[in-house]
Write a protein that holds these residues in place. Structure first.
Motif, PDB file in Angstrom:
ATOM      1  N   PHE A  94       4.696  -7.757  -5.054  1.00 23.71           N
ATOM      2  CA  PHE A  94       5.095  -6.460  -4.521  1.00 23.71           C
ATOM      3  C   PHE A  94       6.554  -6.542  -4.071  1.00 23.71           C
ATOM      4  O   PHE A  94       6.887  -7.295  -3.166  1.00 23.71           O
ATOM      5  CB  PHE A  94       4.210  -6.059  -3.337  1.00 23.71           C
ATOM      6  N   GLY A  95       7.422  -5.743  -4.717  1.00 23.31           N
ATOM      7  CA  GLY A  95       8.846  -5.795  -4.389  1.00 23.31           C
ATOM      8  C   GLY A  95       9.428  -7.141  -4.779  1.00 23.31           C
ATOM      9  O   GLY A  95       9.759  -7.956  -3.915  1.00 23.31           O
ATOM     10  N   VAL A  96       9.554  -7.390  -6.072  1.00 24.70           N
ATOM     11  CA  VAL A  96       9.730  -8.760  -6.574  1.00 24.70           C
ATOM     12  C   VAL A  96      11.167  -9.146  -6.918  1.00 24.70           C
ATOM     13  O   VAL A  96      11.409 -10.294  -7.287  1.00 24.70           O
ATOM     14  CB  VAL A  96       8.844  -8.986  -7.822  1.00 24.70           C
ATOM     15  N   SER A 133       8.460   3.015   0.885  1.00 27.17           N
ATOM     16  CA  SER A 133       7.882   2.270  -0.236  1.00 27.17           C
ATOM     17  C   SER A 133       7.672   0.801   0.101  1.00 27.17           C
ATOM     18  O   SER A 133       7.489  -0.022  -0.778  1.00 27.17           O
ATOM     19  CB  SER A 133       8.782   2.385  -1.477  1.00 27.17           C
ATOM     20  N   GLY A 134       7.707   0.468   1.394  1.00 27.53           N
ATOM     21  CA  GLY A 134       7.334  -0.878   1.812  1.00 27.53           C
ATOM     22  C   GLY A 134       5.847  -1.099   1.613  1.00 27.53           C
ATOM     23  O   GLY A 134       5.103  -0.180   1.235  1.00 27.53           O
ATOM     24  N   LEU A 135       5.398  -2.296   1.887  1.00 26.88           N
ATOM     25  CA  LEU A 135       4.005  -2.637   1.606  1.00 26.88           C
ATOM     26  C   LEU A 135       3.024  -1.759   2.378  1.00 26.88           C
ATOM     27  O   LEU A 135       2.105  -1.176   1.797  1.00 26.88           O
ATOM     28  CB  LEU A 135       3.762  -4.117   1.918  1.00 26.88           C
ATOM     29  N   GLU A 136       3.200  -1.653   3.693  1.00 25.62           N
ATOM     30  CA  GLU A 136       2.249  -0.906   4.490  1.00 25.62           C
ATOM     31  C   GLU A 136       2.281   0.600   4.181  1.00 25.62           C
ATOM     32  O   GLU A 136       1.214   1.209   3.998  1.00 25.62           O
ATOM     33  CB  GLU A 136       2.482  -1.161   5.986  1.00 25.62           C
ATOM     34  N   PRO A 137       3.464   1.243   4.095  1.00 24.55           N
ATOM     35  CA  PRO A 137       3.461   2.662   3.711  1.00 24.55           C
ATOM     36  C   PRO A 137       2.855   2.903   2.332  1.00 24.55           C
ATOM     37  O   PRO A 137       2.116   3.878   2.138  1.00 24.55           O
ATOM     38  CB  PRO A 137       4.948   3.039   3.734  1.00 24.55           C
ATOM     39  N   VAL A 142      -1.247   5.122  -1.227  1.00 20.26           N
ATOM     40  CA  VAL A 142      -2.092   4.920  -2.409  1.00 20.26           C
ATOM     41  C   VAL A 142      -3.577   4.952  -2.068  1.00 20.26           C
ATOM     42  O   VAL A 142      -4.376   5.558  -2.782  1.00 20.26           O
ATOM     43  CB  VAL A 142      -1.731   3.587  -3.106  1.00 20.26           C
ATOM     44  N   THR A 143      -3.964   4.312  -0.974  1.00 23.16           N
ATOM     45  CA  THR A 143      -5.393   4.183  -0.655  1.00 23.16           C
ATOM     46  C   THR A 143      -5.896   5.279   0.276  1.00 23.16           C
ATOM     47  O   THR A 143      -7.103   5.531   0.341  1.00 23.16           O
ATOM     48  CB  THR A 143      -5.698   2.828   0.003  1.00 23.16           C
ATOM     49  N   GLU A 162      -3.224  -7.599  -2.918  1.00 24.76           N
ATOM     50  CA  GLU A 162      -4.331  -7.692  -3.879  1.00 24.76           C
ATOM     51  C   GLU A 162      -5.033  -6.341  -4.025  1.00 24.76           C
ATOM     52  O   GLU A 162      -5.383  -5.926  -5.139  1.00 24.76           O
ATOM     53  CB  GLU A 162      -5.334  -8.753  -3.440  1.00 24.76           C
ATOM     54  N   LYS A 163      -5.237  -5.634  -2.927  1.00 30.22           N
ATOM     55  CA  LYS A 163      -5.901  -4.321  -2.990  1.00 30.22           C
ATOM     56  C   LYS A 163      -5.067  -3.361  -3.833  1.00 30.22           C
ATOM     57  O   LYS A 163      -5.601  -2.637  -4.680  1.00 30.22           O
ATOM     58  CB  LYS A 163      -6.076  -3.777  -1.573  1.00 30.22           C
ATOM     59  N   LEU A 164      -3.751  -3.361  -3.648  1.00 29.59           N
ATOM     60  CA  LEU A 164      -2.888  -2.486  -4.435  1.00 29.59           C
ATOM     61  C   LEU A 164      -2.877  -2.899  -5.902  1.00 29.59           C
ATOM     62  O   LEU A 164      -2.835  -2.043  -6.795  1.00 29.59           O
ATOM     63  CB  LEU A 164      -1.463  -2.504  -3.869  1.00 29.59           C
TER      64      LEU A 164
END
Length: 201
Positions: A94-96, A133-137, A142-143, A162-164
Motif C-alpha cells: 500500500f503506497g509502494v 488516501s492514507g491507509l486508514e482513510p 472502501v470498507t 490485507e483486508k484492502l
C-alpha cells in the motif's frame, strides 16, 4: 490485474525517514511480509547507521534497533524463504513508491503492485483525492468500517493492508486514473485538468 495467489506476498517496509532529492541516506529499519496463500508471516527489525527520524521514533519508540542486523538483500531473501516465498514472488503493498526506491538502494529491484493505486482507479477515486488516501482513510472509504487502532511499528498495520488487498476483487479498476489524486487540483477530473492546465499536464 491478474494475481497468482499461490506465490503472492503482501509487504510493508518502514524507514528511518523519507528520502527526497536532497536527503538520500535513510535506511530500512523494519520489514513485514505475509504469504497470501499459507498466511505465514514474518516481521523483522533492523539496526541503522542513522537514527530514526522524529516521526518514526513516535511509532517505533526507539532511536535505533540496536542489537539487530543491518538490512541487506541477504536478510530480505532469508525472510522470504522463511515463509515459503522468493525474490521472484508477486508483491503487493500500500503506497509502494518509497518502498521500491528504498529496496533498490539495497540492490533489490522488485516490482510492487500498489493497492492504493488500484482504488484510485475505482469509484472511490474522488473521495480518496478529497478526503484522504492514507491507509486508514482508504480503509474507511472502501470498507465503510472504522479501522481498528493500529501501529506502523508492529504487524497490526498488515491487517488493514490485507483486508484492502482482498477487497480489490470486489471493485474493478479502470486502466487509467480519471481524478487528480493529490496536489492543488486533487479531486478534479483529469480531462478538465488537461484543458485548464495544459502546460503542467
Amino acid at each position: 490485474m491478474k494475481k497468482n495467489n499461490s506465490n503472492l506476498a503482501i509487504i510493508d517496509i518502514e524507514f528511518t525517514g523519507l528520502d527526497n532529492d536532497f536527503i538520500r541516506d535513510n535506511e530500512i529499519i523494519q520489514v513485514k511480509i505475509l504469504n497470501n496463500s499459507t498466511k505465514k508471516s514474518v516481521i523483522k527489525n533492523f539496526n541503522s547507521i542513522k537514527e530514526l527520524g522524529a516521526y518514526a521514533q513516535l511509532e517505533h519508540k526507539t532511536a535505533r534497533y540496536k542489537g539487530c542486523p543491518l538490512f541487506s538483500r541477504e536478510e530480505f531473501e532469508a525472510m522470504l524463504a522463511q515463509i515459503g516465498l522468493s525474490i521472484d514472488s508477486e508483491f503487493w503493498g500500500f503506497g509502494v513508491d518509497q518502498d521500491q526506491k528504498m529496496l533498490s538502494s539495497y540492490n533489490i529491484n522488485i516490482g510492487i503492485n500498489d493497492i492504493r493505486t488500484h482504488f484510485q482507479c475505482t469509484e472511490f477515486a474522488y473521495r480518496m483525492a478529497t478526503e484522504g488516501s492514507g491507509l486508514e482513510p482508504t480503509y474507511l472509504i472502501v470498507t465503510g468500517e472504522y479501522p481498528p487502532v493500529i501501529s506502523h511499528s508492529d504487524f497490526s498495520e498488515m491487517i488493514l493492508i490485507e483486508k484492502l488487498f482482498h477487497k480489490m476483487k470486489e471493485h474493478e479498476a479502470d486502466t487509467y486514473m480519471s481524478i487528480v489524486p493529490f496536489g492543488h487540483c486533487s479531486g478534479m477530473a483529469i480531462s478538465d485538468y488537461v484543458q485548464e492546465y495544459r502546460r503542467n499536464a
